[in-house]
Design a protein around this motif. Sequence first.
Motif, PDB file in Angstrom:
ATOM      1  N   ASP A 151       0.727  -1.271   0.134  1.00  0.00           N
ATOM      2  CA  ASP A 151      -0.161  -0.002  -0.063  1.00  0.00           C
ATOM      3  C   ASP A 151       0.727   1.115   0.072  1.00  0.00           C
ATOM      4  N   THR A 152       2.045   1.154   0.687  1.00  0.00           N
ATOM      5  CA  THR A 152       2.908   2.166   0.765  1.00  0.00           C
ATOM      6  C   THR A 152       3.294   2.905  -0.663  1.00  0.00           C
ATOM      7  N   PHE A 153       3.794   1.581  -1.445  1.00  0.00           N
ATOM      8  CA  PHE A 153       4.564   2.002  -2.800  1.00  0.00           C
ATOM      9  C   PHE A 153       3.242   2.426  -3.513  1.00  0.00           C
ATOM     10  N   ALA A 154       2.231   1.889  -3.392  1.00  0.00           N
ATOM     11  CA  ALA A 154       1.179   2.112  -4.223  1.00  0.00           C
ATOM     12  C   ALA A 154       0.711   3.720  -4.140  1.00  0.00           C
ATOM     13  N   LEU A 155       0.550   3.968  -2.885  1.00  0.00           N
ATOM     14  CA  LEU A 155       0.201   5.401  -2.426  1.00  0.00           C
ATOM     15  C   LEU A 155       0.996   6.335  -2.647  1.00  0.00           C
ATOM     16  N   TYR A 156       2.411   5.934  -2.738  1.00  0.00           N
ATOM     17  CA  TYR A 156       3.533   6.732  -3.218  1.00  0.00           C
ATOM     18  C   TYR A 156       3.570   7.157  -4.684  1.00  0.00           C
ATOM     19  N   ILE A 157       3.174   6.032  -5.538  1.00  0.00           N
ATOM     20  CA  ILE A 157       3.313   6.251  -6.962  1.00  0.00           C
ATOM     21  C   ILE A 157       1.860   7.356  -7.294  1.00  0.00           C
ATOM     22  N   LYS A 158       0.905   6.908  -6.601  1.00  0.00           N
ATOM     23  CA  LYS A 158      -0.331   7.432  -7.262  1.00  0.00           C
ATOM     24  C   LYS A 158      -0.306   9.054  -6.644  1.00  0.00           C
ATOM     25  N   THR A 159       0.488   9.301  -5.389  1.00  0.00           N
ATOM     26  CA  THR A 159       0.739  10.701  -5.127  1.00  0.00           C
ATOM     27  C   THR A 159       1.606  11.595  -6.047  1.00  0.00           C
ATOM     28  N   LYS A 160       2.554  10.799  -6.485  1.00  0.00           N
ATOM     29  CA  LYS A 160       3.524  11.501  -7.274  1.00  0.00           C
ATOM     30  C   LYS A 160       2.862  11.494  -8.710  1.00  0.00           C
ATOM     31  N   ALA A 194       9.121   8.118   2.427  1.00  0.00           N
ATOM     32  CA  ALA A 194      10.250   7.770   3.781  1.00  0.00           C
ATOM     33  C   ALA A 194       9.751   6.563   4.488  1.00  0.00           C
ATOM     34  N   LEU A 195       8.642   6.114   4.584  1.00  0.00           N
ATOM     35  CA  LEU A 195       8.150   5.013   5.105  1.00  0.00           C
ATOM     36  C   LEU A 195       8.424   3.576   4.655  1.00  0.00           C
ATOM     37  N   ILE A 196       8.804   3.606   3.207  1.00  0.00           N
ATOM     38  CA  ILE A 196       8.930   2.276   2.502  1.00  0.00           C
ATOM     39  C   ILE A 196      10.185   1.587   3.271  1.00  0.00           C
ATOM     40  N   ASP A 197      11.275   1.998   3.562  1.00  0.00           N
ATOM     41  CA  ASP A 197      12.316   1.517   4.152  1.00  0.00           C
ATOM     42  C   ASP A 197      12.147   0.805   5.507  1.00  0.00           C
ATOM     43  N   ASP A 198      11.524   1.778   6.080  1.00  0.00           N
ATOM     44  CA  ASP A 198      11.175   1.584   7.580  1.00  0.00           C
ATOM     45  C   ASP A 198      10.490   0.448   7.671  1.00  0.00           C
ATOM     46  N   ILE A 199       9.294   0.166   6.916  1.00  0.00           N
ATOM     47  CA  ILE A 199       8.179  -1.009   6.848  1.00  0.00           C
ATOM     48  C   ILE A 199       9.060  -2.249   6.461  1.00  0.00           C
ATOM     49  N   ALA A 200       9.710  -1.945   5.325  1.00  0.00           N
ATOM     50  CA  ALA A 200      10.506  -3.283   4.886  1.00  0.00           C
ATOM     51  C   ALA A 200      11.457  -3.777   5.908  1.00  0.00           C
ATOM     52  N   GLU A 201      12.091  -2.934   6.662  1.00  0.00           N
ATOM     53  CA  GLU A 201      12.905  -3.386   7.626  1.00  0.00           C
ATOM     54  C   GLU A 201      12.251  -3.980   8.835  1.00  0.00           C
ATOM     55  N   ARG A 202      11.306  -3.563   9.123  1.00  0.00           N
ATOM     56  CA  ARG A 202      10.351  -4.078  10.174  1.00  0.00           C
ATOM     57  C   ARG A 202      10.066  -5.696   9.657  1.00  0.00           C
ATOM     58  N   VAL A 203       9.741  -5.997   8.404  1.00  0.00           N
ATOM     59  CA  VAL A 203       9.532  -7.258   7.917  1.00  0.00           C
ATOM     60  C   VAL A 203      10.995  -7.993   8.244  1.00  0.00           C
ATOM     61  N   ARG A 204      11.971  -7.509   7.736  1.00  0.00           N
ATOM     62  CA  ARG A 204      13.232  -8.158   7.822  1.00  0.00           C
ATOM     63  C   ARG A 204      13.621  -8.719   9.355  1.00  0.00           C
ATOM     64  N   LYS A 205      13.298  -7.599  10.168  1.00  0.00           N
ATOM     65  CA  LYS A 205      13.845  -7.736  11.630  1.00  0.00           C
ATOM     66  C   LYS A 205      12.758  -8.807  12.261  1.00  0.00           C
ATOM     67  N   GLN A 206      11.803  -9.152  11.644  1.00  0.00           N
ATOM     68  CA  GLN A 206      10.747 -10.117  12.264  1.00  0.00           C
ATOM     69  C   GLN A 206      11.109 -11.451  11.276  1.00  0.00           C
ATOM     70  N   GLY A 207      12.024 -11.527  10.648  1.00  0.00           N
ATOM     71  CA  GLY A 207      12.785 -12.682   9.894  1.00  0.00           C
ATOM     72  C   GLY A 207      11.735 -13.233   8.752  1.00  0.00           C
ATOM     73  N   GLY A 208      11.048 -12.199   8.269  1.00  0.00           N
ATOM     74  CA  GLY A 208      10.304 -12.464   7.051  1.00  0.00           C
ATOM     75  C   GLY A 208      11.000 -11.811   5.693  1.00  0.00           C
ATOM     76  N   THR A 209      10.553 -12.002   4.637  1.00  0.00           N
ATOM     77  CA  THR A 209      11.004 -11.412   3.249  1.00  0.00           C
ATOM     78  C   THR A 209      10.148 -10.333   2.822  1.00  0.00           C
ATOM     79  N   THR A 210      10.443  -9.374   2.114  1.00  0.00           N
ATOM     80  CA  THR A 210       9.832  -8.266   1.483  1.00  0.00           C
ATOM     81  C   THR A 210       9.205  -8.424   0.107  1.00  0.00           C
ATOM     82  N   LEU A 211       8.344  -7.627  -0.242  1.00  0.00           N
ATOM     83  CA  LEU A 211       7.995  -7.464  -1.670  1.00  0.00           C
ATOM     84  C   LEU A 211       9.440  -7.388  -2.423  1.00  0.00           C
ATOM     85  N   THR A 212       9.037  -8.217  -3.825  1.00  0.00           N
ATOM     86  CA  THR A 212      10.327  -8.128  -4.656  1.00  0.00           C
ATOM     87  C   THR A 212      10.065  -7.586  -5.979  1.00  0.00           C
ATOM     88  N   SER A 213       8.885  -7.108  -6.181  1.00  0.00           N
ATOM     89  CA  SER A 213       8.783  -6.980  -7.761  1.00  0.00           C
ATOM     90  C   SER A 213       7.518  -5.779  -7.719  1.00  0.00           C
TER      91      SER A 213
END
Length: 152
Positions: free
Chosen positions: A21-30, A57-76
């Motif tokens: 949602d963050t990626f999509a909202l960013y692209i739409k706002t731009k 500015a939130l994109i990296d923070d959210i992705a890092e929360r996923v990684r800190k939890q041991g998950g993988t993030t969106l890739t494409s």
Amino acid sequence: MANNDNAHGALIDSLNGLLADTFALYIKTKNFHWHVKGPQFRDLHLLFDEQAGQVQALIDDIAERVRKQGGTTLTSPDSIVAKTKIAPQDATSIDAMAMVKELMEDNLSYVARLREVKAAAGEAGDNATDGIVDDWTDQAEERAWFLREILA
């Protein structure tokens, strides 16, 4: 342990939905920043750019929360499309106030997604995510408020 594993998996999935949602909202706002027209061009052009920067500015923070939890993030881009609840907007000539209304609604939808993440963080016992989501929610509510006041 299985319940905790399920809660942990749900949290990672929820965070990835928020990331989409963050990626999509960013692209739409731009998109709206680049294509807005009309008497309020300058004000909306600048507001949309400011809001896009805040969302980006939130994109990296959210992705890092996923990684800190041991998950993988969106890739494409496809993985973003598959998980986002933000409707696409490919039009480049919609009315400026329609842009404002759409972004306001998208930011309110984003707040709902944030509440889902907060609930998932609570279930998984992730205090860090639970706490930081409050700041992200406040930012999204402020974006929606600014946009709502333009429409008043």
